[in-house]
Motif scaffolding. Structure first.
Motif, PDB file in Angstrom:
ATOM      1  N   ASP A 107       1.230  -1.671   0.294  1.00 19.75           N
ATOM      2  CA  ASP A 107      -0.096  -0.592   0.241  1.00 19.75           C
ATOM      3  C   ASP A 107       0.828   1.392  -0.453  1.00 19.75           C
ATOM      4  OD1 ASP A 107      -1.868  -1.896   0.282  1.00 19.75           O
ATOM      5  OD2 ASP A 107      -2.217  -1.742   2.319  1.00 19.75           O
ATOM      6  N   ARG A 108       2.089   1.223   0.623  1.00 21.50           N
ATOM      7  CA  ARG A 108       3.127   1.715  -0.191  1.00 21.50           C
ATOM      8  C   ARG A 108       3.750   2.574  -1.230  1.00 21.50           C
ATOM      9  NH1 ARG A 108       0.745   3.408   4.830  1.00 21.50           N
ATOM     10  NH2 ARG A 108       1.093   2.484   7.014  1.00 21.50           N
ATOM     11  N   VAL A 109       3.283   1.709  -2.200  1.00 16.18           N
ATOM     12  CA  VAL A 109       4.337   2.189  -2.835  1.00 16.18           C
ATOM     13  C   VAL A 109       4.262   3.341  -4.325  1.00 16.18           C
ATOM     14  CG1 VAL A 109       5.467   1.312  -4.976  1.00 16.18           C
ATOM     15  CG2 VAL A 109       4.939  -0.511  -3.036  1.00 16.18           C
ATOM     16  N   ALA A 110       5.171   4.032  -3.907  1.00 13.71           N
ATOM     17  CA  ALA A 110       4.836   4.501  -5.337  1.00 13.71           C
ATOM     18  C   ALA A 110       4.504   4.670  -6.249  1.00 13.71           C
ATOM     19  CB  ALA A 110       6.626   5.667  -5.123  1.00 13.71           C
ATOM     20  N   ALA A 111       3.771   5.257  -7.598  1.00 19.24           N
ATOM     21  CA  ALA A 111       3.683   4.598  -9.029  1.00 19.24           C
ATOM     22  C   ALA A 111       4.890   4.708 -10.028  1.00 19.24           C
ATOM     23  CB  ALA A 111       2.439   6.620  -9.193  1.00 19.24           C
ATOM     24  N   TYR A 138       9.400  -3.211   0.099  1.00 18.42           N
ATOM     25  CA  TYR A 138       9.536  -1.553  -1.184  1.00 18.42           C
ATOM     26  C   TYR A 138      11.319  -1.052  -0.404  1.00 18.42           C
ATOM     27  CZ  TYR A 138       8.095   2.486  -2.648  1.00 18.42           C
ATOM     28  OH  TYR A 138       7.973   3.634  -3.850  1.00 18.42           O
ATOM     29  N   ALA A 139      11.606  -1.402  -1.539  1.00 17.38           N
ATOM     30  CA  ALA A 139      13.142  -0.214  -0.525  1.00 17.38           C
ATOM     31  C   ALA A 139      13.131   1.290  -1.578  1.00 17.38           C
ATOM     32  CB  ALA A 139      13.800  -1.650  -1.815  1.00 17.38           C
ATOM     33  N   ARG A 140      13.507   1.795  -1.033  1.00 18.95           N
ATOM     34  CA  ARG A 140      13.708   2.946  -1.243  1.00 18.95           C
ATOM     35  C   ARG A 140      14.679   3.473  -0.785  1.00 18.95           C
ATOM     36  NH1 ARG A 140      10.974   6.983   0.968  1.00 18.95           N
ATOM     37  NH2 ARG A 140      10.079   6.968   2.923  1.00 18.95           N
ATOM     38  N   ILE A 171      15.690   3.033   2.811  1.00 23.71           N
ATOM     39  CA  ILE A 171      14.669   2.844   3.735  1.00 23.71           C
ATOM     40  C   ILE A 171      13.937   1.803   3.040  1.00 23.71           C
ATOM     41  CG2 ILE A 171      12.610   3.665   4.376  1.00 23.71           C
ATOM     42  CD1 ILE A 171      15.363   5.482   5.012  1.00 23.71           C
ATOM     43  N   LEU A 172      14.684   0.810   3.730  1.00 23.71           N
ATOM     44  CA  LEU A 172      12.754  -0.791   3.610  1.00 23.71           C
ATOM     45  C   LEU A 172      11.318  -0.760   4.202  1.00 23.71           C
ATOM     46  CD1 LEU A 172      16.366  -3.171   4.764  1.00 23.71           C
ATOM     47  CD2 LEU A 172      14.871  -2.288   1.832  1.00 23.71           C
ATOM     48  N   HIS A 173      10.647  -0.633   3.916  1.00 19.26           N
ATOM     49  CA  HIS A 173       8.926  -1.382   4.079  1.00 19.26           C
ATOM     50  C   HIS A 173       9.138  -2.478   4.102  1.00 19.26           C
ATOM     51  CE1 HIS A 173       8.034   3.529   4.468  1.00 19.26           C
ATOM     52  NE2 HIS A 173       9.364   2.987   2.972  1.00 19.26           N
ATOM     53  N   ALA A 174       9.326  -3.074   5.368  1.00 17.34           N
ATOM     54  CA  ALA A 174       8.910  -4.411   4.912  1.00 17.34           C
ATOM     55  C   ALA A 174       8.153  -5.289   5.942  1.00 17.34           C
ATOM     56  CB  ALA A 174      10.453  -5.062   5.696  1.00 17.34           C
ATOM     57  N   SER A 175       7.948  -6.373   5.361  1.00 14.24           N
ATOM     58  CA  SER A 175       7.288  -6.715   5.984  1.00 14.24           C
ATOM     59  C   SER A 175       7.429  -8.124   6.413  1.00 14.24           C
ATOM     60  CB  SER A 175       6.029  -7.469   5.439  1.00 14.24           C
ATOM     61  OG  SER A 175       4.825  -9.030   5.156  1.00 14.24           O
ATOM     62  N   THR A 176       8.054  -7.928   7.377  1.00 18.48           N
ATOM     63  CA  THR A 176       8.960  -8.917   8.510  1.00 18.48           C
ATOM     64  C   THR A 176       8.528  -8.913  10.436  1.00 18.48           C
ATOM     65  OG1 THR A 176      11.445  -8.567   8.881  1.00 18.48           O
ATOM     66  CG2 THR A 176      10.601  -7.019   9.180  1.00 18.48           C
ATOM     67  N   GLY A 189      19.218   3.997  -6.587  1.00 17.13           N
ATOM     68  CA  GLY A 189      18.782   4.858  -6.816  1.00 17.13           C
ATOM     69  C   GLY A 189      17.342   4.993  -6.709  1.00 17.13           C
ATOM     70  N   ARG A 190      16.642   4.083  -7.294  1.00 17.46           N
ATOM     71  CA  ARG A 190      14.991   3.766  -7.799  1.00 17.46           C
ATOM     72  C   ARG A 190      14.778   3.280  -6.902  1.00 17.46           C
ATOM     73  NH1 ARG A 190      14.937   4.465 -13.398  1.00 17.46           N
ATOM     74  NH2 ARG A 190      12.291   4.853 -12.620  1.00 17.46           N
ATOM     75  N   ASP A 191      13.578   3.948  -6.300  1.00 16.45           N
ATOM     76  CA  ASP A 191      12.197   2.659  -5.451  1.00 16.45           C
ATOM     77  C   ASP A 191      12.470   1.089  -6.462  1.00 16.45           C
ATOM     78  OD1 ASP A 191      12.528   5.058  -4.141  1.00 16.45           O
ATOM     79  OD2 ASP A 191      10.030   5.278  -4.062  1.00 16.45           O
ATOM     80  N   VAL A 192      12.403   0.592  -5.253  1.00 15.57           N
ATOM     81  CA  VAL A 192      12.592  -1.331  -5.680  1.00 15.57           C
ATOM     82  C   VAL A 192      11.319  -1.892  -5.403  1.00 15.57           C
ATOM     83  CG1 VAL A 192      13.865  -3.354  -5.696  1.00 15.57           C
ATOM     84  CG2 VAL A 192      14.411  -1.276  -6.381  1.00 15.57           C
TER      85      VAL A 192
END
Lengths: 955, 269
Positions: A194-198, A397-399, A406-411, A463-466
């Motif tokens: 739900d956090r991922v940039a377009a 989601y890594a950015r 920044i790692l938005h993680a399900s962990t 450097g890209r959002d992943v």
């Protein structure tokens, strides 16, 4: 093409490609409450919407097909941040755990109530038939449906969700809203996806088609040149180091044996290459342009093969040790081609003979013990591989932000993610932040760093959002399964049932990498053997590398398989002795005051020591089960001809975190209006841990639950916590919160004493947030204001750290009554009773939900679930059509959970763990019940109808 | 992938479009789009959405039941006219979300071995009314149509002869599972003797079909005990081993559900 329809009562007109599904279209337009758990199979129902009033799966409808239709999502029912009757009822009935399926359940119950305002239980089942939930065990959904139904007629209707405990406390032992339940029931943004940039890039991995093969060459040149491709990685351009993916404390008791891209593929699906591209389609196209040359090797597909002399070698690199020396006679010189293996300390391993780790120990004299026995039995039990199947697959989601990753993680383990990822990608920990989002089910699989290393590296280097999300097939094949195990139990006993010797010999299949290779199988021993008292006891554990899918942590760790083996063997011994199986348990079980000598050998990573047990509730739990299941009366008749009834009962245990190894921390801030911000390191996986920490704060500071907000599992803003594993959440993280609250309370009283001019000993905190002395009082709000303003000396912050040497064992007794069809081999669970001691239940109804959910997972493992492989090591059933987890229809007719608390002296308010233990009872209880019904011992799980018929000699 | 989506204005237009390679007609889409999200669904250059063209609803006229092919499984279950055996077969698709979308016509058109409705419809002697291109609607026995499907099914016509006993059965690992075996039986009991027995099974051939050799074993006999039915039926079944079970096990389950269905039908008498 353009599609015009009504969405949540508003007309919309959306353009799309002709093949876009309604699910994808809704998510693309910001409706994130529709979720994908099965990749369009229609199995999980998490993408459900109401279409013209009927619940359907949006993954199986193309957007153009909804032309002119009325579509409702859960967002409609939560509009203006309100809650519908159904959403409120689900929260009141403690049905919101991870919350990933909750929007679908909300819609299902709304549809049901619209056509049947007073639904029967079969109607509720039917309504929920399209929704898979791995957390809750479904049982409390029936309560929610009833509550919602009654509120249609009487909006003030309420009912207790559970028995309430600790009348001396305001919140602890009482049912309160789970702190994240409202947002989850509304389907708000909460999960990683739900956090991922377009404009985030998409990461896809090329997995090995071979179970065992050297990767001779990888040609990525064409892929690199393709449109939209940002980066292509393979063994030739990735970091050249090995690490473990096990999210354990450092130094890990798991070999560092995994390279980001290995030189040798060790299972079907092992990483060969990865593409980061601007769209999923571009990434997939580039993957197909990669050419790989393999040197295919014979795979090792079983424990027997791994053990065999001359077996193919799964890991053939150089073996080295950070501390200690290799075992005498073990091989350390590699073949010059394979990746190295680094042990942090010796695990009695010999990788070039496929032995990843081993350990053996015991007490007493086994020869003497067996010599003294009147009866000796020896049986082997097999537990096949099962999959955690969180409904939300592994996702990250890594950015980059401000030069940091920044790692938005399900962990389950934010701090271990930070440590392992930073080392894997070659940066220091201060450059990495891990934010644990809401987790759509973890169950152990998310104790490992499965996706974060790769996504983190690509975000850091490009450097890209992943955005990287496993599909369901990858989740089955490449995440983590429960270790396969073969456990031989040898028991000696006197004629009266007294055990004289207990030997457990365990071989585990750890798969291609060694994460948790020692600790999971050891847990099978350490959480089963201490349940019985015997002067002569020994265990031998060996963990083997194979080329099957990676094994790892799964709720219960190794305990469900150890429990299956030992408890079933005890029942077989009882049968051999002509004893009632519960009588044999009663004669040999631990009890209040027992000295558990075997713990001398079961130190969990450090020297063990015997423990003298305090209070133990096992006797009471067995008694209740015995009475409620009418154990001592003749069995009831079967519901139909051809079915036979059987019963089984077992005792179980677990731990509460890892004493002497783990630690948790919390910080509690008093805000300027007298409310609280809890900064907890704990990782709430949907279990209610954040509610535990909030309760601790509210209880101790005399506030209400809405006065406390919780931020947790963020490595930047919250203090260190070992993570959510080993049943440590309530005990460790909860205790840290208690200590933080007590610390803040002491500081508040100290400052208030100065303001009020009264001695600290005369002050107490009373609801709601008032510090009252003998002469005056001050509110926490006023205190906070004074402390941070003007001449105030500092912000009032409490800090709590918890570690312990104390082992807190939760115990339980589980009972199953089944009917077995003699002709088809089918098993129906007609009654399942779980009696469990979790100490003081902090959140009683949520604790019960953990038990219902744990039992249903174990029912699945016992009867239906098994990850299958062909003779080349290819997994065969990597989706929910082929791998069956229980639906609402598999819930036992009489599913009863009862909390039998025995307070722990160190636990938070006397609490202990509750969740993992719940998986330990089903397999042995059901196996024993099957034997009681049709006279055959099922020694291999799952107990499929085919295996039962074979055991009965009918196939 | 679906590269093109078309909603034709007429059956004739739909049938014309269906002649193009890569074009597939879809009603509910629950078979066709399974696994679509990850590319496992059927490749369709063009999806022809025929749902709005298909008749829908269940009506009974005398001793005949007519089911529009666009009728969803759930609508069939909710119908007051459908017989219990047909509702039971529809309900064996346990997932309500799917039943709200899946259609009778789609279930026949997909013609899968695990399909829920064909065995009981075959056992009941159903016919299908279908339309082929440039042709008036035709009516054909369902078993013949399933052997060589053509056109679009418009209606299923089910005889509802008085005195007919019928039941459906299904074997699967869990309730919400693809069937390992399905069965439909119908017969009359005349003076305690089985007459007009029709047996259809799914899971033992590429698609569900009638098993006249099995039916012949019991024609003219009293209803045998279940064990006797299983003993003689099992050798006549052929199956393949896969992750749902061995061939031997599947044959056993097939024989068991056949015996159960024959007895369940009798219990309705």
């Amino acid at each position: 093409m353009k599609t015009t329809f009504t969405l949540n009562e508003k007309p919309v007109s959306w353009n799309s490609e002709p093949g876009q599904t309604l699910l994808d279209a809704l998510r693309a337009h910001g409706i994130v409450s529709v979720r994908n758990g099965c990749d369009g199979e229609g199995s999980c129902g998490l993408c459900a919407v109401l279409m013209d009033g009927k619940q359907v799966n949006s993954c199986q409808i193309l957007l153009p097909q909804v032309e002119g239709r009325n579509i409702y999502t859960v967002d409609y029912f939560g509009k203006n941040r309100s809650l519908s009757i159904v959403q409120r009822a689900l929260i009141d009935a403690a049905c919101v755990q991870c919350g990933y399926c909750t929007p679908a359940v909300v819609l299902a119950l709304h549809e049901l109530l619209a056509r049947s305002p007073d639904p029967s239980e079969p109607e509720v089942k039917d309504a929920l038939s399209g929704t898979l939930c791995r957390c809750t065990g479904y049982e409390q959904f029936f309560n929610a449906a009833r509550i919602a139904s009654k509120r249609l007629r009487d909006p003030s209707y309420s009912e207790a969700a559970s028995e309430q405990f600790r009348p001396d406390l305001r919140h602890v032992g009482k049912d309160r809203d789970k702190v994240d339940a409202v947002a989850l029931a509304r389907g708000e943004r909460a999960f990683v996806e739900d956090r991922v940039a377009a404009d985030a890039c998409h990461l896809f991995v090329l997995g090995s088609p071979h179970a065992h093969a050297y990767i001779k060459s990888v040609d990525i040149s064409k892929a690199e040149a393709m449109p939209g491709v940002v980066k292509v990685l393979c063994k030739d351009n990735c970091p050249d180091l090995v690490y473990t993916t096990a999210g354990q404390g450092f130094p890990e008791p798991s070999p560092h044996d995994q390279r980001m891209f290995p030189r040798k593929a060790r299972f079907v699906g092992d990483r060969v290459a990865a593409v980061l591209a601007e769209t999923p389609e571009q990434a997939k196209a580039a993957l197909s342009a990669i050419t790989v040359e393999y040197d295919v090797l014979e795979p090792v597909l079983s424990i027997a093969q791994a053990k065999a002399k001359g077996a193919p070698i799964v890991h053939h690199g150089d073996v080295s040790y950070v501390v200690g020396d290799p075992p005498e006679g073990s091989s350390v010189k590699g073949d010059g081609r394979d990746d190295p293996i680094l042990y942090q300390f010796p695990l009695h391993a010999d990788p070039h003979r496929n032995l990843a780790a081993s350990v053996s120990d015991g007490i007493g004299d086994m020869d003497k013990g067996f010599a003294e026995a009147d009866v000796v039995i020896e049986r082997t039990y097999v537990g096949n591989r099962v999959q955690c199947t969180p409904m939300e697959p592994h996702v990250v989601y890594a950015r980059m932000d401000g030069g940091r990753l920044i790692l938005h993680a399900s962990t389950q383990v934010p701090w271990h993610v930070r440590r392992i990822v930073s080392r894997a990608i070659g940066v220091s920990e201060n450059k990495v932040r891990v934010v644990k989002e809401r987790v759509g089910g973890g169950f152990g699989a998310k104790q490992d760093i499965v996706v974060e290393d790769l996504a983190g590296y690509l975000a850091w280097t490009t450097g890209r959002d992943v955005f990287y999300r496993y599909n369901r097939e990858e989740e089955f094949a490449a995440s983590r399964t429960r270790h396969g195990m073969e456990i031989t139990v040898k028991l000696g006993a006197k004629k009266d049932g007294t055990l004289t010797a207990v030997l457990m010999q365990l071989d585990a299949d750890t798969g291609p990498y060694g994460q948790h290779c020692l600790t999971v199988p050891m847990n099978a021993i350490s959480k089963s053997l201490p349940l019985v008292l015997c002067d002569n006891a020994r265990f031998e554990v060996r963990s083997w590398y194979t080329n099957l899918s990676p094994a790892g942590a799964y709720q219960g760790y190794g305990a469900p398989k150890g429990s299956f083996a030992l408890q079933t063997a005890l029942a077989e011994l009882a049968a051999e002795l002509g004893m009632d199986q519960l009588d044999l348990i009663e004669k040999n079980r631990v009890r209040s005051g027992s000295r558990i000598e075997i713990l001398r050998s079961l130190g969990e990573g450090r020297p063990g020591q015997p423990v003298t047990l305090g209070e133990c509730g096992l006797g009471e739990m067995i008694r209740r089960g015995r009475v409620n299941l009418e154990w001592d009366k003749p069995k009831p008749k079967a519901s139909a001809d051809g079915w036979k009834v059987g019963r089984g009962g077992v005792i179980i245990q677990q731990g509460s975190g890892l004493p002497g190894l783990d630690a948790a921390n919390a910080e509690l801030r008093l805000l300027s209006d007298g409310t609280l911000l809890m900064l907890s390191g704990g990782a709430d996986l949907g279990t209610g841990l954040d509610t535990v920490t909030a309760k601790a704060a509210a209880e101790i500071l005399g506030l209400d639950m809405e006065d406390v907000s919780v931020v947790s599992g963020d490595t930047d803003t919250t203090p260190f916590d070992k993570g959510a594993y080993a049943s440590s959440g309530t005990y460790f993280s909860g205790n840290a919160a208690v200590k933080a609250a007590l610390d803040l309370k002491a500081k508040c009283i100290s400052v208030a004493a100065g303001i009020l001019g009264e001695p600290e000993s005369d002050l107490a905190i009373v609801p709601r947030g008032i510090i009252r002395g003998k002469r005056g009082e001050i509110t926490l709000a006023k205190l906070a204001h004074l402390s941070i303003q003007g001449e105030g000396h500092h912000e009032l912050v409490g800090f709590g750290n918890f570690k312990t040497e104390h082992a807190a064992f939760p115990y339980g007794a589980h009972f199953a009554q089944v009917e077995v069809n003699e002709r088809s081999g089918e098993v129906r669970i007609t009654r399942y009773h779980a009696y469990q001691d979790c100490g003081t239940p902090i959140n009683p109804a949520l604790a019960m939900g953990q038990i219902y959910g744990g039992v249903m997972k174990a029912v699945g493992h016992s009867l239906y679930e098994e990850l299958l492989f062909d003779n080349k090591g290819r997994p065969l059933n990597t989706n929910f059509l082929d791998y069956k987890i229980p639906s609402v229809f598999e819930v036992p007719d009489d599913f009863h959970v009862e909390l039998v608390p025995v307070a722990d002296e160190e636990g938070p308010f006397g609490g202990k763990s509750v969740s993992e233990i719940s998986l330990n009872g089903s397999a042995p209880a059901i196996a024993i019940a099957i034997h009681d019904a049709v006279g055959v011992w099922m020694r291999e799980w799952p107990f499929t109808p085919e295996r039962i018929l074979k055991a009965m000699g009918k196939l | 992938m679906v590269n093109e989506y078309v909603r034709p204005a007429s059956l004739e237009e739909a049938l014309e479009l269906m002649e193009d390679d890569g074009s597939v007609a879809s009603a509910g889409g629950t078979f066709l789009l399974t696994g679509y999200e990850v590319g496992r669904g059927r490749d369709m250059d063009c999806m022809i959405d025929v749902l709005q063209l298909l008749p829908s609803g269940v009506t009974r006229s005398g001793n005949e039941l007519s089911i529009g092919s666009g009728t969803t499984f759930q609508a069939l279950i909710d119908s007051k006219d459908a017989p219990a055996c047909l509702k039971a077969a529809a309900l064996s698709m346990a997932n309500r979300n799917t039943r709200n979308r899946a259609t009778v016509g789609g279930n026949l058109g997909a013609n899968k071995a695990c399909a829920s409705l064909p065995p009981i419809l075959l056992a009941l002697g159903a016919k299908v009314e279908f339309k082929a291109r440039a042709s008036a609607p035709l009516t054909l026995d369902l078993d013949k149509w399933l052997a060589a499907p053509e056109g679009l099914v418009l209606r299923v016509i089910v005889p509802m002869a008085p005195g007919t006993l019928a039941a459906a059965g299904r074997a699967s690992r869990t309730a919400c599972d693809l069937a390992t075996a399905t069965v439909g039986v119908s017969y009359r009991l005349e003076n305690g003797v089985i007459r007009g027995l029709r047996v259809a099974l799914g899971g033992f051939s590429p698609h569900a079909r009638l098993f006249p050799d099995l039916a012949a074993l019991f024609e003219g006999t009293a209803l045998p005990p279940k064990a006797d039915i299983e003993r003689v039926a099992k050798p006549l079944l052929t199956a393949i081993s896969d992750h749902r079970g061995s061939a031997d096990y599947k044959k056993q389950r097939g024989a068991v559900i056949l015996a159960d269905a024959m007895h369940a039908a009798e219990a309705l008498s």
